[in-house]
Design a protein around this motif. Structure first.
Motif, PDB file in Angstrom:
ATOM      1  N   ILE A 204     -71.100  35.324  92.523  1.00  0.00           N
ATOM      2  CA  ILE A 204     -70.835  35.753  91.157  1.00  0.00           C
ATOM      3  C   ILE A 204     -70.393  37.210  91.134  1.00  0.00           C
ATOM      4  CG2 ILE A 204     -71.781  35.958  88.842  1.00  0.00           C
ATOM      5  CD1 ILE A 204     -71.568  33.085  89.897  1.00  0.00           C
ATOM      6  N   GLY A 205     -69.295  37.469  90.462  1.00  0.00           N
ATOM      7  CA  GLY A 205     -68.768  38.818  90.258  1.00  0.00           C
ATOM      8  C   GLY A 205     -67.729  38.774  89.158  1.00  0.00           C
ATOM      9  N   LEU A 206     -66.907  39.807  89.083  1.00  0.00           N
ATOM     10  CA  LEU A 206     -65.807  39.756  88.118  1.00  0.00           C
ATOM     11  C   LEU A 206     -64.876  38.595  88.455  1.00  0.00           C
ATOM     12  CD1 LEU A 206     -64.942  41.302  85.616  1.00  0.00           C
ATOM     13  CD2 LEU A 206     -63.435  42.677  87.054  1.00  0.00           C
ATOM     14  N   SER A 207     -64.696  38.359  89.751  1.00  0.00           N
ATOM     15  CA  SER A 207     -64.084  37.124  90.255  1.00  0.00           C
ATOM     16  C   SER A 207     -65.192  36.323  90.925  1.00  0.00           C
ATOM     17  CB  SER A 207     -62.972  37.424  91.262  1.00  0.00           C
ATOM     18  OG  SER A 207     -61.932  38.156  90.658  1.00  0.00           O
ATOM     19  N   SER A 208     -65.420  35.079  90.487  1.00  0.00           N
ATOM     20  CA  SER A 208     -66.543  34.274  90.972  1.00  0.00           C
ATOM     21  C   SER A 208     -66.020  33.035  91.688  1.00  0.00           C
ATOM     22  CB  SER A 208     -67.455  33.872  89.814  1.00  0.00           C
ATOM     23  OG  SER A 208     -67.950  35.013  89.146  1.00  0.00           O
TER      24      SER A 208
ATOM     25  N   LEU B 111     -68.341  32.938 104.638  1.00  0.00           N
ATOM     26  CA  LEU B 111     -67.695  32.270 103.511  1.00  0.00           C
ATOM     27  C   LEU B 111     -66.685  33.229 102.905  1.00  0.00           C
ATOM     28  CD1 LEU B 111     -70.850  30.700 101.813  1.00  0.00           C
ATOM     29  CD2 LEU B 111     -69.398  29.704 103.584  1.00  0.00           C
ATOM     30  N   GLN B 112     -65.436  32.832 102.869  1.00  0.00           N
ATOM     31  CA  GLN B 112     -64.386  33.744 102.409  1.00  0.00           C
ATOM     32  C   GLN B 112     -63.405  33.020 101.512  1.00  0.00           C
ATOM     33  OE1 GLN B 112     -62.742  36.063 105.535  1.00  0.00           O
ATOM     34  NE2 GLN B 112     -61.412  37.256 104.203  1.00  0.00           N
ATOM     35  N   ALA B 113     -63.053  33.661 100.407  1.00  0.00           N
ATOM     36  CA  ALA B 113     -62.064  33.110  99.495  1.00  0.00           C
ATOM     37  C   ALA B 113     -60.670  33.227 100.103  1.00  0.00           C
ATOM     38  CB  ALA B 113     -62.125  33.829  98.157  1.00  0.00           C
ATOM     39  N   LYS B 114     -59.733  32.479  99.539  1.00  0.00           N
ATOM     40  CA  LYS B 114     -58.373  32.497 100.069  1.00  0.00           C
ATOM     41  C   LYS B 114     -57.740  33.867  99.909  1.00  0.00           C
ATOM     42  CE  LYS B 114     -57.646  27.571  99.108  1.00  0.00           C
ATOM     43  NZ  LYS B 114     -56.855  26.566  98.357  1.00  0.00           N
ATOM     44  N   GLU B 115     -57.981  34.495  98.766  1.00  0.00           N
ATOM     45  CA  GLU B 115     -57.455  35.838  98.525  1.00  0.00           C
ATOM     46  C   GLU B 115     -58.624  36.808  98.438  1.00  0.00           C
ATOM     47  OE1 GLU B 115     -54.999  35.902  95.124  1.00  0.00           O
ATOM     48  OE2 GLU B 115     -53.537  34.449  95.907  1.00  0.00           O
ATOM     49  N   LYS B 116     -58.658  37.778  99.310  1.00  0.00           N
ATOM     50  CA  LYS B 116     -59.751  38.743  99.328  1.00  0.00           C
ATOM     51  C   LYS B 116     -59.577  39.749  98.199  1.00  0.00           C
ATOM     52  CE  LYS B 116     -62.330  41.886 102.306  1.00  0.00           C
ATOM     53  NZ  LYS B 116     -62.440  42.505 103.647  1.00  0.00           N
ATOM     54  N   THR B 117     -60.614  39.907  97.406  1.00  0.00           N
ATOM     55  CA  THR B 117     -60.616  40.885  96.316  1.00  0.00           C
ATOM     56  C   THR B 117     -61.726  41.896  96.551  1.00  0.00           C
ATOM     57  OG1 THR B 117     -62.116  39.529  94.973  1.00  0.00           O
ATOM     58  CG2 THR B 117     -59.744  39.172  94.692  1.00  0.00           C
ATOM     59  N   CYS B 118     -61.649  43.000  95.850  1.00  0.00           N
ATOM     60  CA  CYS B 118     -62.673  44.041  95.966  1.00  0.00           C
ATOM     61  C   CYS B 118     -63.485  44.122  94.674  1.00  0.00           C
ATOM     62  CB  CYS B 118     -62.038  45.389  96.291  1.00  0.00           C
ATOM     63  SG  CYS B 118     -61.282  45.454  97.918  1.00  0.00           S
ATOM     64  N   GLU B 119     -63.933  42.972  94.185  1.00  0.00           N
ATOM     65  CA  GLU B 119     -64.756  42.920  92.985  1.00  0.00           C
ATOM     66  C   GLU B 119     -66.228  42.936  93.385  1.00  0.00           C
ATOM     67  OE1 GLU B 119     -63.364  43.347  90.308  1.00  0.00           O
ATOM     68  OE2 GLU B 119     -61.296  42.707  90.593  1.00  0.00           O
ATOM     69  N   THR B 120     -67.015  43.767  92.706  1.00  0.00           N
ATOM     70  CA  THR B 120     -68.425  43.942  93.046  1.00  0.00           C
ATOM     71  C   THR B 120     -69.182  42.623  92.939  1.00  0.00           C
ATOM     72  OG1 THR B 120     -68.321  46.199  92.193  1.00  0.00           O
ATOM     73  CG2 THR B 120     -70.503  45.247  92.507  1.00  0.00           C
ATOM     74  N   LEU B 121     -69.988  42.327  93.969  1.00  0.00           N
ATOM     75  CA  LEU B 121     -70.800  41.115  93.997  1.00  0.00           C
ATOM     76  C   LEU B 121     -72.036  41.313  93.120  1.00  0.00           C
ATOM     77  CD1 LEU B 121     -71.373  38.311  95.227  1.00  0.00           C
ATOM     78  CD2 LEU B 121     -72.477  39.477  97.148  1.00  0.00           C
ATOM     79  N   ARG B 122     -72.246  40.403  92.155  1.00  0.00           N
ATOM     80  CA  ARG B 122     -73.373  40.508  91.219  1.00  0.00           C
ATOM     81  C   ARG B 122     -74.541  39.610  91.608  1.00  0.00           C
ATOM     82  NH1 ARG B 122     -71.688  42.564  86.146  1.00  0.00           N
ATOM     83  NH2 ARG B 122     -73.899  42.447  85.579  1.00  0.00           N
ATOM     84  N   ALA B 123     -74.274  38.444  92.201  1.00  0.00           N
ATOM     85  CA  ALA B 123     -75.353  37.512  92.536  1.00  0.00           C
ATOM     86  C   ALA B 123     -74.860  36.491  93.549  1.00  0.00           C
ATOM     87  CB  ALA B 123     -75.875  36.809  91.285  1.00  0.00           C
TER      88      ALA B 123
ATOM     89  N   LEU C 121     -77.804  34.907 103.365  1.00  0.00           N
ATOM     90  CA  LEU C 121     -76.459  35.303 102.957  1.00  0.00           C
ATOM     91  C   LEU C 121     -76.480  36.721 102.402  1.00  0.00           C
ATOM     92  CD1 LEU C 121     -74.814  32.250 101.143  1.00  0.00           C
ATOM     93  CD2 LEU C 121     -74.255  33.177 103.384  1.00  0.00           C
ATOM     94  N   TYR C 122     -75.435  37.493 102.699  1.00  0.00           N
ATOM     95  CA  TYR C 122     -75.328  38.850 102.172  1.00  0.00           C
ATOM     96  C   TYR C 122     -73.861  39.180 101.949  1.00  0.00           C
ATOM     97  CZ  TYR C 122     -74.123  40.237 106.991  1.00  0.00           C
ATOM     98  OH  TYR C 122     -73.528  40.358 108.222  1.00  0.00           O
ATOM     99  N   GLY C 123     -73.617  40.151 101.063  1.00  0.00           N
ATOM    100  CA  GLY C 123     -72.243  40.541 100.800  1.00  0.00           C
ATOM    101  C   GLY C 123     -72.153  41.766  99.915  1.00  0.00           C
ATOM    102  N   THR C 124     -70.968  42.343  99.872  1.00  0.00           N
ATOM    103  CA  THR C 124     -70.649  43.489  99.019  1.00  0.00           C
ATOM    104  C   THR C 124     -69.659  43.098  97.934  1.00  0.00           C
ATOM    105  OG1 THR C 124     -71.013  45.009 100.874  1.00  0.00           O
ATOM    106  CG2 THR C 124     -69.787  45.861  98.990  1.00  0.00           C
ATOM    107  N   TYR C 125     -68.680  42.251  98.305  1.00  0.00           N
ATOM    108  CA  TYR C 125     -67.676  41.777  97.356  1.00  0.00           C
ATOM    109  C   TYR C 125     -67.825  40.271  97.183  1.00  0.00           C
ATOM    110  CZ  TYR C 125     -65.689  46.319  98.576  1.00  0.00           C
ATOM    111  OH  TYR C 125     -65.515  47.653  98.811  1.00  0.00           O
ATOM    112  N   SER C 126     -67.471  39.777  96.006  1.00  0.00           N
ATOM    113  CA  SER C 126     -67.691  38.366  95.697  1.00  0.00           C
ATOM    114  C   SER C 126     -66.790  37.437  96.492  1.00  0.00           C
ATOM    115  CB  SER C 126     -67.475  38.131  94.194  1.00  0.00           C
ATOM    116  OG  SER C 126     -66.151  38.500  93.813  1.00  0.00           O
TER     117      SER C 126
END
Length: 700
Positions: A512-516, A487-499, A461-466
């Motif tokens: 995990i990010g500002l929005s997890s 894997l995609q959330a219902k609402e796409k956000t541009c919060e940095t992916l932390r883990a 798995l890889y990503g830029t946004y949570s």
């Protein structure tokens, strides 16, 4: 800890923290950008979020290369970060995706200063050619955010510093034996201020400030801080308290205090104090020194004002946060140090193959764990632990790295650079080591910020946004890696992916990010994890004695939150008590780990802590240090028992294992083994350059 514990202590991390070149704070977003470099070798730009005096969180890291030197930073009002340096180019970055957006040649052979106007609409750039250039800042995320407007008259010497007046119509510049005030509309010099000499040497004015009342403050190579009347061009006051060059100055928000430091690392605060009043001259004010502290061992290169704090950084690699002013009866600590190492994980472990991967700035090192000696009484003596050295498998030099990981079976290594995602197959049999570069048959628009293999090593798995995670299918029989499900959330956000974390069965994924988010792969559903007061810094799935899994996450304020697999708070999370002493540490939790149903291992940059929830709740913190310290504590306890009688010892949930510097990673390898990656503080201090030295007991 009553049981014995075997420790693999690894002190072979390839890099030390780098010196701070410059830093810049953005009050609108409460973010601090820090650029680090070792001479010409650029390390990268750290992005910190400010919460309070002792709560800072490193949310992102932008790797750099030698073609993009950073000598000055500036934020735009649209949230982008700008950098410039000795090559004369201006670079714009997106701090959330940590990528370079665009480059532009400023026209100067080198850029030494860059500041936006008070309204945020324009940017002034000064450089080696003596010309100040004005750019318009535009709102764009796809191309360069600067449009050239005009150039001021050329000076005969370089521009080292500049400062806008609060109304935005005037601008002050300084350089070698020069201080000038400019009219921004016409681009012509409005006034030139005199600079005094000492002997035959010219005075270099390293920094300047343009205050609202038209006072101009400068720091020069003679160690003087000068205060000019900008309307009359007259020198009002000159103070010399530093022994060497003043490289940087900063003013408080209300401009009643000015701070200065430089080659002499003494940080001095000056306050504008009313000393009298007359009918002819009106109010009489004077700048006086109110406090001074040596916060650094070497040159201080930059000062920044953050709310009621002053932030300083320089050659000694530390970022120090100090209070601007304390009340007379305030005895609390006035300064704290932000961690010099990256706050993201620098080590990835394959427990099955007993391998661990260390990530430097441009190099990966694979090591194999050796046998470690068992310790008695469950105590760790950092000076007397005897163990075999780890075996080095290979080193791989790359472009500047974002993130790296090793698969649980130890057969795959993946890493991300600023431009690409790389995956290698690892061959390590009968002392024959080999690497095979795999073909990633997927168009990757943005280089990932986080990577994670599934427990069976079949998916990456890889990503830029949570809010969005992509995947690659790992196949031993294929030479190409193809795309897997997204894997995609219902609402796409541009919060940095932390883990990114898998649970042990591989059926749940936490982003995990500002929005997890918590993804259920079987039901193809998604749950939103509740936000905390501060950002999550680390997370992992844990298991209790009954085999039930939950998600444990730590925050920048060192709170511990637990969620069930539906993304809801558990009973323990709502009722647990965290020891205030443990919570007050400035280091943030960078990793959470557990082997089986053993106690949970929490690691920050100065210690690691065992969380054993089978013990009774308590606000107390149990500490285990060296064997000598423990014997001394036992003697003290026996003495108390003899005097006051025996009392029952309270077993607490939180058990801290020694305060070390610097612990970069700690992970449970088996039920009685842990891997600790640390860096001896003595080696870090030994690599520092000589500090400014003043003679004592001498009049010369």
């Amino acid at each position: 800890m009553k049981q014995s514990l075997r420790v693999h202590r690894c002190s072979v991390f390839p890099e030390d923290p780098s010196a701070v070149q410059t830093l810049r704070y953005d009050p609108d977003s409460a973010r601090l950008a820090v650029a680090r470099a070792d001479g010409a070798e650029q390390r990268g730009i750290e992005i910190w979020t400010y919460y309070n005096h002792r709560c800072w969180d490193q949310v992102a890291f932008i790797p750099q290369d030698e073609d993009r030197p950073v000598d000055v930073l500036e934020w735009t009002k649209y949230g982008l970060l700008l950098s410039a340096g000795a090559n004369g180019f201006i670079t714009s970055y997106c701090p959330k995706s940590c990528k370079v957006l665009a480059n532009m040649d400023s026209g100067a052979s080198a850029v030494w200063c860059m500041r936006k106007s008070p309204d945020g609409e324009h940017l002034a750039v000064g450089g080696e050619d003596g010309i100040v250039r004005i750019y318009e800042i535009i709102d764009t995320k796809t191309e360069m955010c600067l449009l050239y407007l005009k150039s001021f008259e050329r000076q005969d010497k370089r521009v080292l510093s500049l400062s806008w007046h609060s109304k935005g119509k005037l601008l002050c510049t300084s350089g070698v034996s020069s201080i000038r005030i400019w009219n921004v509309e016409t681009g012509r010099m409005h006034r030139q201020l005199s600079v005094s000499k000492e002997g035959r040497l010219e005075t270099t004015v390293w920094s300047c400030l343009f205050l609202t009342d038209y006072t101009i403050v400068t720091g020069d190579s003679n160690g003087r801080i000068n205060f000019y009347n900008g309307k009359l061009g007259a020198l009002v006051q000159s103070i010399r308290k530093h022994k060497r060059d003043i490289l940087t100055i900063a003013a408080s928000k209300n401009e009643r205090m000015v701070f200065a430091s430089g080659v002499d690392p003494l940080v001095l605060a000056y306050e504008n104090i009313r000393v009298g009043e007359s009918d002819f001259e009106g109010k009489q004010e004077e700048w006086r020194r109110v406090w001074g502290h040596v916060l650094h061992a070497n040159d201080v290169r930059q000062l920044e004002i953050v709310d009621r704090e002053v932030v300083s950084a320089g050659v000694d690699r530390n970022i120090v946060v100090a209070r601007q002013k304390k009340a007379a009866n305030d005895n609390s600590k006035s300064s704290s140090i932000l961690q010099s190492y990256r706050q993201s994980p620098v080590c990835s472990v394959s427990k099955e193959a007993r391998l661990f991967l260390l990530q430097g700035s441009c190099q990966l090192d694979l090591w194999k764990m050796a046998d470690a000696a068992a310790l008695e009484d469950g105590m760790i003596d950092e000076d007397e632990v005897s163990s075999e050295a780890p075996v080095h498998i290979f080193s791989l030099k790359t472009e500047p790295l974002r993130v790296s990981t090793i698969s649980p079976d130890g057969k795959w290594v993946a890493f991300s650079t600023a431009q690409k995602l790389r995956v290698y197959r690892v061959f390590n049999e009968d002392e024959n080591v080999g690497l095979e570069k795999m073909v990633v048959d997927v168009a990757i628009k943005e280089a990932p910020l986080q990577l994670q293999f599934s427990p069976d090593s079949s998916i990456l798995l890889y990503g830029t946004y949570s809010s969005e995670l992509r995947s690659l299918k790992i196949d031993d029989d294929s030479e190409k890696l193809v795309a897997g499900p997204t894997l995609q959330a219902k609402e796409k956000t541009c919060e940095t992916l932390r883990a990114i974390k898998f649970n042990r069965s591989g059926k749940f994924v936490a982003s995990i990010g500002l929005s997890s988010y918590l993804f259920n792969l079987e039901k193809e559903s998604m749950s939103l994890i509740p936000r905390a007061a501060t950002a999550y810094t680390a997370a992992n799935f844990i298991m209790d004695e009954n085999g039930a899994e939950t998600l444990l996450a730590s925050t920048a304020s060192r709170d511990i939150h637990e969620f069930n697999l539906d993304g809801e708070y558990t009973e323990w999370s709502n009722s647990s008590s965290i020891p205030p002493a443990w919570r007050s540490y400035r280091s943030k939790i960078v990793s959470i780990d557990q082997f089986g149903t053993q106690p949970i291992l929490l690691c920050d940059n100065e210690s690691f802590t065992f969380l054993d929830r089978s013990r009774g709740e308590s606000k107390k913190l149990t500490k285990i240090r060296s064997a000598a310290h423990e014997k001394k504590s036992e003697r003290s306890e026996r003495k108390k028992e003899h005097q006051f009688g025996k009392h029952e010892s309270l077993e607490t949930e939180f058990t801290e294992i020694c305060r070390w510097k610097y612990v970069l990673h700690a992970e449970a390898v088996s039920k009685d083994e842990i891997l600790v990656v640390d860096r001896p503080v003595g080696e870090i201090l030994a690599s520092l350059p000589p500090a400014f030295h003043t003679k004592k007991f001498s009049n010369k």
